[in-house]
Design an enzyme around this catalytic site. Structure first.
Site, PDB file in Angstrom:
ATOM      1  N   ASP A  10       0.806  -1.204   0.000  1.00 56.95           N
ATOM      2  CA  ASP A  10       0.000   0.000   0.000  1.00 56.95           C
ATOM      3  C   ASP A  10       0.848   1.267   0.000  1.00 56.95           C
ATOM      4  O   ASP A  10       0.608   2.191  -0.788  1.00 56.95           O
ATOM      5  CB  ASP A  10      -0.940  -0.007   1.214  1.00 56.95           C
ATOM      6  CG  ASP A  10      -1.790   1.238   1.283  1.00 56.95           C
ATOM      7  OD1 ASP A  10      -2.836   1.273   0.617  1.00 56.95           O
ATOM      8  OD2 ASP A  10      -1.399   2.188   1.995  1.00 56.95           O
ATOM      9  N   ALA A  44      -4.845   2.370  -0.964  1.00 62.44           N
ATOM     10  CA  ALA A  44      -4.608   1.618  -2.202  1.00 62.44           C
ATOM     11  C   ALA A  44      -5.077   0.177  -2.045  1.00 62.44           C
ATOM     12  O   ALA A  44      -5.676  -0.403  -2.958  1.00 62.44           O
ATOM     13  CB  ALA A  44      -3.130   1.654  -2.571  1.00 62.44           C
ATOM     14  N   ASP A  45      -4.806  -0.406  -0.877  1.00 57.01           N
ATOM     15  CA  ASP A  45      -5.231  -1.779  -0.604  1.00 57.01           C
ATOM     16  C   ASP A  45      -6.744  -1.910  -0.535  1.00 57.01           C
ATOM     17  O   ASP A  45      -7.276  -3.013  -0.705  1.00 57.01           O
ATOM     18  CB  ASP A  45      -4.634  -2.257   0.719  1.00 57.01           C
ATOM     19  CG  ASP A  45      -3.254  -2.868   0.560  1.00 57.01           C
ATOM     20  OD1 ASP A  45      -2.921  -3.301  -0.559  1.00 57.01           O
ATOM     21  OD2 ASP A  45      -2.507  -2.910   1.553  1.00 57.01           O
ATOM     22  N   MET A  46      -7.446  -0.818  -0.246  1.00 60.44           N
ATOM     23  CA  MET A  46      -8.898  -0.877  -0.125  1.00 60.44           C
ATOM     24  C   MET A  46      -9.603  -0.464  -1.410  1.00 60.44           C
ATOM     25  O   MET A  46     -10.708  -0.943  -1.706  1.00 60.44           O
ATOM     26  CB  MET A  46      -9.362   0.037   1.022  1.00 60.44           C
ATOM     27  CG  MET A  46      -8.755  -0.287   2.373  1.00 60.44           C
ATOM     28  SD  MET A  46      -9.222  -1.917   2.976  1.00 60.44           S
ATOM     29  CE  MET A  46     -10.935  -1.631   3.400  1.00 60.44           C
ATOM     30  N   PRO A  98      -9.501  -3.353  -4.561  1.00 62.41           N
ATOM     31  CA  PRO A  98     -10.490  -4.429  -4.461  1.00 62.41           C
ATOM     32  C   PRO A  98     -11.899  -4.005  -4.861  1.00 62.41           C
ATOM     33  O   PRO A  98     -12.658  -4.805  -5.409  1.00 62.41           O
ATOM     34  CB  PRO A  98     -10.451  -4.812  -2.982  1.00 62.41           C
ATOM     35  CG  PRO A  98      -9.135  -4.356  -2.493  1.00 62.41           C
ATOM     36  CD  PRO A  98      -8.787  -3.151  -3.302  1.00 62.41           C
TER      37      PRO A  98
END
Length: 414
Positions: free
Chosen positions: A154, A182-184, A187
Site C-alpha cells: 500500500d 490503495a489496498d482498499m 479491491p
C-alpha cells in the site's frame, strides 16, 4: 411469517487464492454480498494476515501471540464468511485439485505478483481450460502485463500514485494516508470488474480475465483533479487542511478539537459570516464573491481560525448548523465506528473470537450497500485453523475419497 430476503450473489462460488489485504478484501465483499467463498491457503503458514498484531484470545487483546488459539484481528476481520482449505500451490499435484475446484466455481480471485499464478499453474489459462465460464480476477500492483513483476504494498502505491503529495502543507514532507487506501480501493474496482464480467457472461456464456492494477486504481482517483491546470493557474497542488480553490472549505481548529466546514457558495459563506458574528464580511471586497474569496483564501482562513479557536467544537458546530452551513466535528475512528447511523445499517459490524469473549467492542467493516429486495451478510464460517473446511470442500463438494485425501495429505499437498 416474513421471509428473509436473499443476498444478491447467492449461488455464485468463488475460489479465493488471495492473501494479505487487497485480495482478501475483494473476496470479503463478495462473501458479504452472498457468494460462497472458498479460501485457499498454504498448509504451512497460511495467509500473511494470520501473523498481524494485535491478537484476540483468552487473555483479551494482546500485541504478541501468547497462545496457539489466539487469532489475529486482521484474520478475524478478513476471513469472515469464508470456507478455508489448505492447498500447497507449489506442489505439482495441486494443479489438478485447483482445476477440480474451478470446475465447480464461477469466480477465481488472486493477488500474486504478476506472472506468479501462471508459473504455479493456477493462472487464467489453466482456470479457463478447466471451466470456460470462469471469471478470473487478477489484482496486482502494476497489472497482469507488468513485465518487471514488481512487488507492491500500500505505501509503495501511495508513493507512486502521487497521492502522498496531494495532502499535507506546501514545503512539508509527503503524507501517508492513515488507512491503506490503495489496498482498499483496488479491491472495490476488482469487484466492479468481476460483476461486470458476470453480467457479460449472462449474454455470452463465456468467462474472461479481469485485470486490476493497484497503481492504476489509486492514480485514477488522484487524476480526478487536474494538477497541470492548477499549476498553470498558480494554485498550490498541496492543500493541507483546506482546499483554497474552494475557500472556505476544509478543517479549522477549535478550542478543544477541529471541525470540517463547507461554505463554498454565496448563501453558505454569508451564513458562516453570521455565525462568526461578522456579517459585514459578506460586503468586504476581499470576501464578497466566490472568486475573490478564493483569491484571498489565506486571509479568510486566518479570520475563521481566529474565531473558531476561541470556542469549543460543540459551540462552533451549533452556531454553523443554526445558519445552515454544512459542518461536522472531526472524530476519532473509534467514535465514528459506533455512530448509530452506520451501526444501524450494518456498515460497521462486531467481530469476536469464536471461543472467548472480549470486553472491548471490536468493530470492523460491513457491506455499505442497502438493497430493497435483498440483504447483505456473511455465512457463519471462519477458517480458524488452516484447512478448517478441508473435509467439507474436498470430500463433500469435490467427492474425494478418504484414501485420496490421505495420499494428498501425506504428500503435503493439502
Amino acid at each position: 411469517m416474513t421471509q428473509t430476503p436473499p443476498r444478491p450473489l447467492e449461488g455464485l462460488r468463488v475460489i479465493d487464492l488471495t492473501r494479505a489485504l487487497a485480495g482478501p478484501y475483494a473476496t470479503l465483499l463478495l462473501a458479504g454480498l452472498g457468494a460462497e467463498v472458498i479460501k485457499v491457503e498454504q498448509p504451512q503458514g497460511g495467509d500473511l494476515a494470520r501473523e498481524n498484531s494485535p491478537y484476540v484470545g483468552r487473555d483479551g487483546i494482546v500485541v504478541e501471540r501468547r497462545h496457539e488459539d489466539d487469532i489475529s484481528i486482521s484474520h478475524l476481520t478478513r476471513a469472515r464468511g469464508k470456507y478455508g482449505v489448505a492447498l500447497d500451490l507449489k506442489k505439482p499435484e495441486a494443479r489438478q485439485v485447483f482445476a477440480d475446484l474451478v470446475r465447480t466455481a464461477d469466480i477465481v480471485v488472486e493477488n500474486f505478483t504478476a506472472g506468479t499464478a501462471d508459473r504455479l499453474g493456477v493462472g487464467y489459462e489453466a482456470a479457463r481450460a478447466a471451466n470456460p465460464r470462469i471469471v478470473y480476477c487478477s489484482l496486482s500492483g502494476f497489472g497482469a502485463d507488468d513485465l518487471e513483476g514488481g512487488k507492491a504494498m500500500d505505501v509503495i502505491i501511495q508513493a507512486l500514485s502521487g497521492a502522498m503529495f496531494s495532502s499535507g502543507e506546501p514545503g512539508e514532507p509527503p503524507v501517508r494516508f492513515g488507512i491503506p487506501i490503495a489496498d482498499m480501493l483496488a479491491p472495490v474496482f476488482s469487484v466492479i470488474g468481476i460483476l461486470a464480467a458476470i453480467e457479460q457472461r449472462h449474454r455470452t456464456g463465456v468467462g474472461q480475465h479481469v485485470d486490476v492494477s493497484m497503481l492504476g486504481a489509486l492514480t485514477s482517483f488522484v487524476a480526478i483533479e487536474n494538477w497541470s491546470a492548477m499549476a498553470a493557474a498558480g494554485m498550490a497542488s498541496r492543500t493541507g487542511l483546506t482546499v483554497r480553490r474552494l475557500s472556505p472549505f476544509g478543517v479549522f481548529e477549535c478550542a478543544d478539537g477541529y471541525v470540517a466546514l463547507v461554505a463554498v457558495h454565496e448563501k453558505l459563506a454569508r451564513g458562516l459570516f453570521r455565525a462568526m458574528g461578522a456579517p459585514e464580511l459578506g460586503d468586504d471586497s476581499r470576501f464578497a464573491s466566490r472568486d475573490v474569496r478564493v483569491a484571498n483564501a489565506h486571509d479568510l482562513e486566518e479570520r475563521i481560525n481566529a474565531w473558531s479557536r476561541g470556542l469549543p467544537t460543540a459551540e462552533v458546530v451549533r452556531r454553523l448548523e443554526a445558519e445552515g452551513v454544512p459542518v461536522a466535528p472531526v472524530r476519532h475512528p473509534e467514535d465514528a465506528l459506533v455512530d448509530p447511523r452506520v451501526v444501524g445499517r450494518n456498515e460497521t459490524m462486531p467481530i469476536a473470537h469464536p471461543d472467548y469473549d472480549s470486553e472491548i467492542d471490536l468493530r470492523t467493516a460491513g457491506i455499505p450497500i442497502q438493497f430493497s429486495e435483498a440483504r447483505t451478510g456473511f455465512d457463519d464460517a471462519l477458517p480458524v485453523r488452516i484447512g478448517e473446511h478441508n473435509d467439507a470442500i474436498y470430500r463433500t463438494l469435490l467427492g474425494y475419497s478418504p484414501e485420496m485425501l490421505e495420499k494428498l495429505s501425506a504428500a503435503g499437498v493439502v
